[in-house]
Structure formats: C-alpha cells, structure tokens
Design an enzyme around this catalytic site. Sequence first.
Site, PDB file in Angstrom:
ATOM      1  N   CYS A 215       0.879  -1.176   0.000  1.00 57.84           N
ATOM      2  CA  CYS A 215       0.000   0.000   0.000  1.00 57.84           C
ATOM      3  C   CYS A 215       0.914   1.222   0.000  1.00 57.84           C
ATOM      4  O   CYS A 215       2.110   1.087  -0.263  1.00 57.84           O
ATOM      5  CB  CYS A 215      -1.008  -0.022   1.156  1.00 57.84           C
ATOM      6  SG  CYS A 215      -0.347   0.239   2.808  1.00 57.84           S
TER       7      CYS A 215
ATOM      8  N   THR B 208       2.250   3.215   2.347  1.00 55.42           N
ATOM      9  CA  THR B 208       3.372   3.064   3.288  1.00 55.42           C
ATOM     10  C   THR B 208       3.640   1.613   3.644  1.00 55.42           C
ATOM     11  O   THR B 208       4.675   1.319   4.251  1.00 55.42           O
ATOM     12  CB  THR B 208       3.047   3.791   4.611  1.00 55.42           C
ATOM     13  OG1 THR B 208       1.836   3.219   5.130  1.00 55.42           O
ATOM     14  CG2 THR B 208       2.878   5.282   4.396  1.00 55.42           C
TER      15      THR B 208
END
Length: 148
Positions: A64, A66
């Site tokens: 995703c 981070t």
Amino acid sequence: MMLLGSDHGGLDLKSAIAGFLSERGIKFKDCGTFDSTSVDYPDIAEAVAGLVSRGEAEAGILVCGTGIGISIAANKFPRVRAALVTDVFMAQMAKEHNNANILVLGGRTTTPDKGREIVSAWLDAKFEGGRHQSRLDKITAIEKKFSC
Ligand code: RB5
C-alpha cells in the site's frame, strides 16, 4: 502459489514486483487492484491474507502507500505473519527469524529497484527454525487464546 496485492498507493510497485517475479520464473496470482482508482487496503489485505491463512496459498506480497495499513490488516488473519520491510536486512530477517509468509512494502516509500532487492532477499532467505520456531509457537498460542 505466490499472491500479489496492492491498493492504489502500491500499484506501481506491485507492477514492478510482478515483472520481477516473471523474470525469475515464479508463478503468481495478482489479486488486484488493477488501476489507479482509490480502493480500501483492508479489502486487498483480505484477498491475499485470507487465502494464506486458509492454507490455499503459500505466501504473498502486499503493497500500500506506506505498507502500514495493509500489514496491520493482514496480521489480523490467523497463521499470517506479514512483515513490513524497508531494506534488504529486514527482508532477510523477516524470513530467517520470523518466517514471514507475507512480505509488505510501501509503494510511496520504496523505489522499484529497492523493491526488487527486498523481494529477492526475502525469496532467497531460509527460515532458521530452532529458537525462532519456539517464538513463533508463542505467537500461535496468543492467536489461539484470542480466537473464538
Ligand atoms: C491510501 O491513500 C493510503 O492510506 C494507503 O495506501 C496506506 O498508506 C495506508 O496505510
């Protein structure tokens, strides 16, 4: 079978990883997302971690923005050990010590080149067992204590 999954924030890195796996001759199933439309990372985590949890896939790679949200979600699934990794050393440790069955990366924190190095290190490393297995057994015991 290896599974791949990302939200929109991890799409570009996931595509780079898919190319890398193909180059290495590793078969995988891409569980999405497939375009830049915003999607919710827990849904992607479930698509990959659900199958790993049920033993229907051996391992997975999730991305995703981070890596944080999708790793939190993936680790809710029994028997899933999802490790958010940002460098090669962490990738090796994630396999050697933690036997991580899902590797997690951040598409907005990790370049495609670094991502390839990380994936390669995780694929090539071997779980060391021994004292590390007894620690994993304790994690399994915690899962059992809190499951219905
Ligand atoms: C989506 O904008 C972003 O929040 C997600 O990709 C991830 O970084 C969450 O942890």
